[in-house]
Design a protein around this motif. Sequence first.
Motif, PDB file in Angstrom:
ATOM      1  N   HIS A   1      65.790  24.340  46.038  1.00 46.45           N
ATOM      2  CA  HIS A   1      64.776  23.823  45.272  1.00 46.45           C
ATOM      3  C   HIS A   1      63.514  24.234  44.941  1.00 46.45           C
ATOM      4  N   LEU A   2      63.071  25.263  45.968  1.00 44.03           N
ATOM      5  CA  LEU A   2      62.116  26.121  46.039  1.00 44.03           C
ATOM      6  C   LEU A   2      62.360  27.199  45.025  1.00 44.03           C
ATOM      7  N   THR A   3      63.394  27.520  44.908  1.00 49.43           N
ATOM      8  CA  THR A   3      63.838  28.728  43.714  1.00 49.43           C
ATOM      9  C   THR A   3      63.845  28.083  42.687  1.00 49.43           C
ATOM     10  N   GLY A   4      64.035  26.882  42.364  1.00 53.75           N
ATOM     11  CA  GLY A   4      64.123  26.564  40.921  1.00 53.75           C
ATOM     12  C   GLY A   4      62.514  26.056  40.432  1.00 53.75           C
ATOM     13  N   GLU A   5      61.637  25.704  41.469  1.00 53.78           N
ATOM     14  CA  GLU A   5      60.338  25.636  41.398  1.00 53.78           C
ATOM     15  C   GLU A   5      59.611  26.992  40.939  1.00 53.78           C
ATOM     16  N   MET A   6      60.093  28.219  41.740  1.00 57.04           N
ATOM     17  CA  MET A   6      59.534  29.459  41.548  1.00 57.04           C
ATOM     18  C   MET A   6      59.806  30.149  40.024  1.00 57.04           C
ATOM     19  N   PHE A   7      60.879  29.616  39.543  1.00 53.91           N
ATOM     20  CA  PHE A   7      61.885  29.970  38.294  1.00 53.91           C
ATOM     21  C   PHE A   7      61.260  29.177  37.400  1.00 53.91           C
TER      22      PHE A   7
ATOM     23  N   SER B   1      57.816  27.936  37.330  1.00 52.86           N
ATOM     24  CA  SER B   1      56.484  28.799  37.274  1.00 52.86           C
ATOM     25  C   SER B   1      56.645  30.055  36.621  1.00 52.86           C
ATOM     26  N   MET B   2      57.434  30.978  36.969  1.00 52.19           N
ATOM     27  CA  MET B   2      57.397  32.485  36.597  1.00 52.19           C
ATOM     28  C   MET B   2      58.189  32.335  35.181  1.00 52.19           C
ATOM     29  N   ALA B   3      59.139  31.561  34.975  1.00 49.21           N
ATOM     30  CA  ALA B   3      59.634  31.705  33.272  1.00 49.21           C
ATOM     31  C   ALA B   3      58.835  30.744  32.539  1.00 49.21           C
ATOM     32  N   GLY B   4      57.659  29.906  32.897  1.00 52.14           N
ATOM     33  CA  GLY B   4      57.038  28.996  32.149  1.00 52.14           C
ATOM     34  C   GLY B   4      58.015  28.076  31.283  1.00 52.14           C
ATOM     35  N   VAL B   5      58.938  27.372  32.165  1.00 55.14           N
ATOM     36  CA  VAL B   5      59.938  26.249  31.723  1.00 55.14           C
ATOM     37  C   VAL B   5      59.522  25.088  32.296  1.00 55.14           C
TER      38      VAL B   5
ATOM     39  N   ARG C   1      56.067  33.970  52.969  1.00 51.17           N
ATOM     40  CA  ARG C   1      56.543  34.106  51.450  1.00 51.17           C
ATOM     41  C   ARG C   1      56.601  32.706  50.801  1.00 51.17           C
ATOM     42  N   TRP C   2      57.308  31.856  51.494  1.00 50.12           N
ATOM     43  CA  TRP C   2      57.610  30.472  51.092  1.00 50.12           C
ATOM     44  C   TRP C   2      56.430  29.492  51.198  1.00 50.12           C
ATOM     45  N   ARG C   3      55.596  29.730  52.170  1.00 47.85           N
ATOM     46  CA  ARG C   3      54.386  29.002  52.050  1.00 47.85           C
ATOM     47  C   ARG C   3      53.760  29.209  50.859  1.00 47.85           C
ATOM     48  N   GLU C   4      53.630  30.451  50.276  1.00 46.19           N
ATOM     49  CA  GLU C   4      52.826  30.837  49.118  1.00 46.19           C
ATOM     50  C   GLU C   4      53.552  30.044  47.821  1.00 46.19           C
ATOM     51  N   VAL C   5      54.823  29.912  47.780  1.00 44.08           N
ATOM     52  CA  VAL C   5      55.593  29.574  46.848  1.00 44.08           C
ATOM     53  C   VAL C   5      55.219  27.814  46.654  1.00 44.08           C
ATOM     54  N   ILE C   6      55.259  27.269  48.031  1.00 43.40           N
ATOM     55  CA  ILE C   6      55.059  25.876  48.116  1.00 43.40           C
ATOM     56  C   ILE C   6      53.850  25.646  47.556  1.00 43.40           C
ATOM     57  N   ARG C   7      52.670  26.227  48.041  1.00 39.97           N
ATOM     58  CA  ARG C   7      51.222  25.977  47.438  1.00 39.97           C
ATOM     59  C   ARG C   7      51.023  26.111  46.034  1.00 39.97           C
ATOM     60  N   SER C   8      51.591  27.357  45.589  1.00 38.25           N
ATOM     61  CA  SER C   8      51.364  27.732  44.347  1.00 38.25           C
ATOM     62  C   SER C   8      52.050  26.627  43.202  1.00 38.25           C
ATOM     63  N   ALA C   9      53.078  26.126  43.806  1.00 38.70           N
ATOM     64  CA  ALA C   9      54.026  25.256  42.852  1.00 38.70           C
ATOM     65  C   ALA C   9      53.568  23.795  43.183  1.00 38.70           C
ATOM     66  N   GLY C  10      52.748  23.511  44.200  1.00 38.70           N
ATOM     67  CA  GLY C  10      52.376  22.120  44.533  1.00 38.70           C
ATOM     68  C   GLY C  10      53.457  21.434  44.802  1.00 38.70           C
ATOM     69  N   VAL C  11      54.625  22.061  45.700  1.00 37.37           N
ATOM     70  CA  VAL C  11      55.617  21.173  46.113  1.00 37.37           C
ATOM     71  C   VAL C  11      55.301  20.238  47.193  1.00 37.37           C
ATOM     72  N   LYS C  12      55.845  19.133  47.100  1.00 40.87           N
ATOM     73  CA  LYS C  12      55.473  18.096  47.973  1.00 40.87           C
ATOM     74  C   LYS C  12      57.113  17.513  48.378  1.00 40.87           C
ATOM     75  N   ALA C  13      57.216  17.241  49.766  1.00 43.24           N
ATOM     76  CA  ALA C  13      58.310  16.319  50.279  1.00 43.24           C
ATOM     77  C   ALA C  13      58.543  14.956  49.851  1.00 43.24           C
ATOM     78  N   ASP C  14      59.705  14.794  49.429  1.00 43.67           N
ATOM     79  CA  ASP C  14      59.735  13.417  48.926  1.00 43.67           C
ATOM     80  C   ASP C  14      59.956  12.320  50.098  1.00 43.67           C
TER      81      ASP C  14
END
Length: 317
Positions: A160-166, A168-172, A304-317
């Motif tokens: 999931h987090l890899t998808g969110e990072m993608f 953000s970084m790919a702009g999609v 590292r993952w904390r920064e991904v979660i913060r920057s992507a605004g990921v929330k637990a469902d």
Amino acid sequence: MIARLLAAVVLALAAPVQAQDYPNKPIRIVAPFPAGGSADVIPRIIGEKLSLKWGQPVIVENRVGAAGNIGAEYVFRAEPDGYTLLSSPPPPLIINQNLYRNLPFDPTQFVPIGIMVAIPNVVLVNPKVPANTIGELIAFARANPDKLNYASQGSGTTSHLTGEMFKSMAGVRLTHIPYKGSAPALTDLLAGQVEMMFDNLGVSRQHVVSGKLKLLAVCSEKRVASLPDVPALAEILPGFEAVAWFGIVAPPKTPMPIAEKISAAVAEVLKLPDVRKRLADLSAEVIGNTPAQMAAFMKKDTERWREVIRSAGVKAD
């Protein structure tokens, strides 16, 4: 004061003896994700050999749910004697603490045993997706916002987090569809119910070889030796890296001599030629590090993952 000193001496003397006698009964390894995925297959490979080495049954038990938290909590509350262990990818060990407000356990209190292997995440797409390269996929996603659904092993997992990072970084813009583990997500990806997935290159590799899925990129820092023609996503999106590792931890307060004995046994098993062959078939890189090395790595990966979660605004469902 004298009583306390005597108690400390007794404990200090007891730990080595306890480690010397270990194991003298069956060991349970809890896998907090469903059967069929890498998180289930890897501890079974290792457990089979540990059982032969120790002459004791090593049982892998799936306790699934809540992004790995149910299995992790079970082990967290188990007796700290080395007979109940947790084999897990990152979520319940380093990721979920950044997603859930109140975890029923403290992941920082687990006693590290060692990281067994690491498997790079990969970009998988169903053959119906009109893209044969990662560049074409990004171009299609940009031209068709929200049209592509991507499956994950569950909310907060590395897939999931890899998808969110993608995103953000790919702009999609992609739509996330969470599942309960790799197996059901792959089933729907194969059926075309979802278009893509950021899965670890383990059990999914067989579907790439058979032509049922397209593998467009690996998410490791560099190309994988076994797949030299598959580009690393970092070649297009500099700095992109997402690797799923699989480690073993013990309940809090497990004596270090026991942790070190298990760690040494796991490292020994990982050197066996047939084990390395089976793991290579899962595209797994053998690690086999020490408790101290695992602790240092987990600390770095948590940040590292904390920064991904913060920057992507990921929330637990």
